[in-house]
Design a protein around this motif. Sequence first.
Motif, PDB file in Angstrom:
ATOM      1  N   LEU A   1       4.902   5.593   2.426  1.00  0.00           N
ATOM      2  CA  LEU A   1       5.780   6.209   3.264  1.00  0.00           C
ATOM      3  C   LEU A   1       6.408   7.540   2.314  1.00  0.00           C
ATOM      4  O   LEU A   1       6.892   8.817   2.727  1.00  0.00           O
ATOM      5  N   LEU A   2       7.217   6.902   1.468  1.00  0.00           N
ATOM      6  CA  LEU A   2       8.040   7.524   0.746  1.00  0.00           C
ATOM      7  C   LEU A   2       7.350   8.810  -0.106  1.00  0.00           C
ATOM      8  O   LEU A   2       7.709   9.937  -0.445  1.00  0.00           O
ATOM      9  N   ASN A   3       6.011   8.554  -0.468  1.00  0.00           N
ATOM     10  CA  ASN A   3       5.121   9.140  -1.229  1.00  0.00           C
ATOM     11  C   ASN A   3       4.650  10.594  -0.362  1.00  0.00           C
ATOM     12  O   ASN A   3       4.706  11.708  -0.847  1.00  0.00           O
ATOM     13  N   SER A   4       4.406   9.990   0.989  1.00  0.00           N
ATOM     14  CA  SER A   4       3.891  11.240   1.890  1.00  0.00           C
ATOM     15  C   SER A   4       5.076  11.771   2.272  1.00  0.00           C
ATOM     16  O   SER A   4       4.928  13.323   2.383  1.00  0.00           O
ATOM     17  N   PHE A   5       6.280  11.589   2.275  1.00  0.00           N
ATOM     18  CA  PHE A   5       7.416  12.273   2.521  1.00  0.00           C
ATOM     19  C   PHE A   5       7.510  13.333   1.416  1.00  0.00           C
ATOM     20  O   PHE A   5       8.121  14.345   1.561  1.00  0.00           O
ATOM     21  N   GLY A   6       7.299  12.901   0.169  1.00  0.00           N
ATOM     22  CA  GLY A   6       7.708  13.698  -1.000  1.00  0.00           C
ATOM     23  C   GLY A   6       6.679  14.764  -0.790  1.00  0.00           C
ATOM     24  O   GLY A   6       6.998  15.963  -1.448  1.00  0.00           O
TER      25      GLY A   6
END
Length: 306
Positions: free
Chosen positions: A293-298
Amino acid sequence: MVDGGEETVDVLKQMSLSGYANGGVFCCLFVVSCFTNKYVLSVLKFTYPTLFQGWQTFVGGLLLLVSGKLGLVEMNTFPRSAFLSWFPGSLMFVGNIYAGSRALSRLPIPVFFSLHNTSEAVTYLVLRLTHREQTSFLKLSSVSLLLMSAVSLSLLDPQFDPGGYFWALMHLLSVGGYRAFQKLPRYSHLSDLEQQCINYIFSVLLLAFAAQPTGDLLAVFSFPFLKSYKFQSGCCASALLGFFLLLSTVKLKRSFSVEHCAVWVFAAKVVTAFLSPFVFDLVVNKPLLCCLLLNSFGEALLIYSK
């Protein structure tokens, strides 16, 4: 004047509907193409990337050249000097597809996408060093999030595969370098299809020469699914889907701006990653889900920063 205004509005609506239709087709092709490649590489375990990618680039290049000759796609002839000068880009393209096949065969699709997204950090660093490109705080933050999530994945992934992560690293370095190479001003006269045509030609030659030293050419004869209908149809489908995905991507770029195209690519990756656990095995825990999820947000933040 009113009639003219209404006609303009109708034209804009038609263009909008056509653009969204192109985006929908692109997303469908992206999902099916990724799943087909994953099926051949992971389920059937056809781990001979020189042959698999050589087949895909041969079919793609042949169809692209035939389509250009028949006038089905716009592709101009280019001088031999342009062909040769693009060779470094073609080398990175081969590294991209070769390492990508190795990584995708061993890693779950969501993990592969997250590591692939980190190639944006490579592109950022190259452009920063070579062009002194000015960077906003928002873009720097997004690149940092992509890097942080990728490093965290390697530490928290319950299905950690050292070989898979190694090839993913080679893949993202090739993708990041290739993306920066594309932005060089001296290649602006080459269209996307012309660049891809050169890539296909070089790829077929390089992968054909590499098939013997890597042992793929001899090992493939012992592959148990070689005469399987599923294997043959899967390989044919992957090559055709790759070609149609290329055409769909070019059409998408003509319908939307670069930023809006990035949104469609992001949406396609999100849909593919969401659906993949229903098709392929994936062990998910809370730390891994947070990293994804953090990667998608980035990635979303990076698109917004542009």
